[in-house]
Design a protein around this motif. Structure first.
Motif, PDB file in Angstrom:
ATOM      1  N   ASN A   1      56.324  12.232  85.873  1.00  0.00           N
ATOM      2  CA  ASN A   1      56.593  10.672  85.546  1.00  0.00           C
ATOM      3  C   ASN A   1      56.452   9.985  87.069  1.00  0.00           C
TER       4      ASN A   1
ATOM      5  N   LEU B   1      52.808   5.846  82.844  1.00  0.00           N
ATOM      6  CA  LEU B   1      53.971   6.511  83.472  1.00  0.00           C
ATOM      7  C   LEU B   1      54.753   5.600  84.292  1.00  0.00           C
ATOM      8  N   ASP B   2      56.026   6.012  84.390  1.00  0.00           N
ATOM      9  CA  ASP B   2      56.800   5.094  85.217  1.00  0.00           C
ATOM     10  C   ASP B   2      56.328   5.087  86.608  1.00  0.00           C
TER      11      ASP B   2
END
Length: 563
Positions: A500, A507-508
């Motif tokens: 992530n 994605l974060d």
């Protein structure tokens, strides 16, 4: 069940989902279908989130720590992808690209128990659930802390859970504006829009929670390794029908601990002792079967011949052994002028070698008495792929508990598993984390292990070699369950957290990268709108680059060697 049956069941499931969706049954229960993937939402848990979010200062500090952790992870993952791409391109240029392995199979790219062959289903499901809960709950808690509405929480299903989510109000979190219909009534007062700092905290919270969970799980795992101890290292791998051991009740997978009150420390010791016995000698074996200690008496026959060597369990892809043509199930009986009677001989010889040294390896095609000997000459050893500081040479074969020798006077085939050494290697991983090699060991433990075979946890035959001791003794097999859960919870949280961090939307890490880059560029060029346009272009470029890199890594070996 083969792949065709699994595919058929999945297609039937998909048709059933389509039927429910068209009938409006899914929407009735607040479920959205995206192809075969179900997004199951719930409003429950809001009060729990409010209670957990009370300690705002703690959660903000927690999330703020997550930002440098994410940026470090982002850099590490991006450099790792570039390094792998560069290595593969160089392999194409030198025509040394390794053949496809299980790692290249698309199903092993996803951390889905039951699909990924490296992840045991039962421990993987538990670890995946824990990973999803801590990641998404952390996002939701930080939303509450920063005054952002959490519209729903839920899980993503495709027969089994494959993901989770906390659904914040995107107008507030990302500043997205919904298109308004001119005929609609006057809108309500504008909602609060999260500042860049608040948004970054919400986005980093999930990764930070994964890293924190992995940290705690690994600390507990490596601490609890001291609660198990090897019971022995010599296993019965085969029993010859009609021989004394067969009549006395000796069975494969028993652990031999004593022979005539003499401690048995290695398969070699067992074979040497059996060679000294006269026909008709009475022997007493102390064994452990399914963690139950037993004593078995038998009398040897006149056939006192033995078969010795170590059986090749697997060959490491790209290793000198593979290049030479050594294959699994071959039996290594001699290296140069050194007879290999057991694992101790082989380990001792390899410890005396060095990278670049050339050796001759003598093997048998199988373990029968009339097997022919084959010689692989001038195999050049390399350095260890995961320990550049190792002085000894690397051949690239691994052995398993079925490695060993057969005593025909008793009818017992024995093999050795280095239970004590393996436990010591596991316990040493934390001390190696100040070097890159330690992190490589930790990250690749379930895939490569220490010998290239991977370590799925304490299950199957491996548990026969260990027993709980001290305070853990009353728990019996339960201690292995705890160790397995901790290992997989730690590994999966660590892996998901790192993944992530990648600077690729959605994605974060992609969202955080965009915010951090926009903020930095705004300070440099002084034009926020221009900085945002440049950032968006870079973020899209990175996302495409990372996606193409993953596809390249997956299919490059197949392109070189064929599908």
């Amino acid at each position: 069940m083969n792949y065709y049956n699994l595919l058929l069941l999945f297609l039937l499931y998909w048709l059933f989902v389509m039927f429910l969706d068209r009938r409006g049954i899914l929407s009735k229960y607040n479920i959205t279908a995206y192809g075969p993937i179900l997004m199951v939402r719930t409003q429950k848990g809001q009060r729990l989130l409010d209670k957990l979010a009370v300690h705002k200062s703690f959660w903000r500090i927690f999330a703020n720590i997550g930002l440098p952790a994410m940026l470090i992870g982002m850099l590490v993952m991006f450099l790792l992808i570039l390094f792998v791409d560069f290595a593969l391109i160089r392999s194409f240029q030198t025509q040394t690209i390794p053949p496809p392995t299980r790692i290249n199979e698309p199903r092993n790219f996803f951390l889905i128990p039951g699909i990924n062959e490296y992840i045991p289903f039962e421990w993987g499901v538990i670890a995946l659930i824990v990973t999803l809960i801590v990641h998404e709950f952390s996002h939701a808690i930080l939303c509450k802390v920063e005054g952002i509405r959490v519209k729903s929480m839920g899980i993503l299903l495709a027969v089994i859970p494959i993901g989770g989510f906390a659904e914040p109000d995107e107008d507030q979190l990302l500043g997205k504006k919904e298109e308004k219909n001119e005929k609609e009534p006057e809108p309500a007062p504008p909602k609060k829009v999260a500042t860049r700092g608040e948004r970054v905290r919400v986005l980093t919270a999930g990764v930070m929670a994964n890293f924190a969970t992995a940290f705690v799980a690994f600390i507990l795992f490596f601490s609890l390794l001291g609660s198990i101890s090897p019971v022995g290292e010599v296993m019965v791998t085969s029993v010859i029908p009609g021989h004394p051991a067969d009549a006395a009740g000796v069975k494969p997978n028993m652990i031999i601990t004593q022979l005539n009150d003499k401690q048995v420390n290695s398969a070699e010791e067992f074979m040497i002792y059996m060679n000294t016995l006269q026909p008709g000698s009475k022997i007493t074996l102390n064994v452990i079967e399914n963690r139950e200690r037993k004593v078995i008496d038998l009398v040897t026959t006149s056939d006192n011949s033995t078969y010795q060597g170590i059986k090749v369990y697997d060959v490491v892809p790209g290793s000198p052994a593979e290049a030479a043509g050594i294959k699994p199930d071959m039996v290594l009986v001699r290296v140069n002028n050194t007879e290999i009677r057991g694992l101790d001989d082989f380990v001792s010889f390899m410890n005396s070698t060095e990278p670049g040294q050339k050796i001759d390896v003598y093997v048998l095609s199988n373990n029968s008495a009339n097997a022919s000997t084959e010689v692989f000459k001038n195999i050049e050893l390399t350095s260890y792929p995961y320990d550049k500081n190792a002085k000894k040479g690397f051949l690239g074969i691994s052995y398993a508990p079925d490695t060993g020798a057969v005593s025909y006077s008793s009818g017992i085939g024995v093999g050795q598993f280095q239970a004590k050494s393996f436990l010591n290697m596991l316990e040493s991983i934390p001390s190696l984390l100040n070097r890159v090699e330690g992190w490589v060991y930790l990250f690749s433990l379930p895939i490569y292990g220490f010998t290239g075979n991977g370590f799925p946890g304490f299950s199957g035959l491996m548990t026969y070699f260990y027993e709980p001791v001290g305070w853990a003794a009353p728990f019996g097999n339960g201690i292995f369950w705890v160790l397995n859960i901790l290992m997989w919870v730690g590994w999966m949280n660590f892996y998901v957290g790192l993944f992530n961090c990648l600077p690729a939307v959605p994605l974060d890490g992609g969202h955080v990268f965009r915010d951090v880059m926009t903020s930095s560029l705004s300070r440099i060029i002084g034009n926020g709108e221009k900085a945002e346009k440049i950032t968006n272009a870079v973020v899209i470029l990175f996302a495409v680059l990372i996606l193409m890199s993953l596809v390249f890594v997956a299919f490059a070996p197949y392109a070189a060697h064929g599908f």
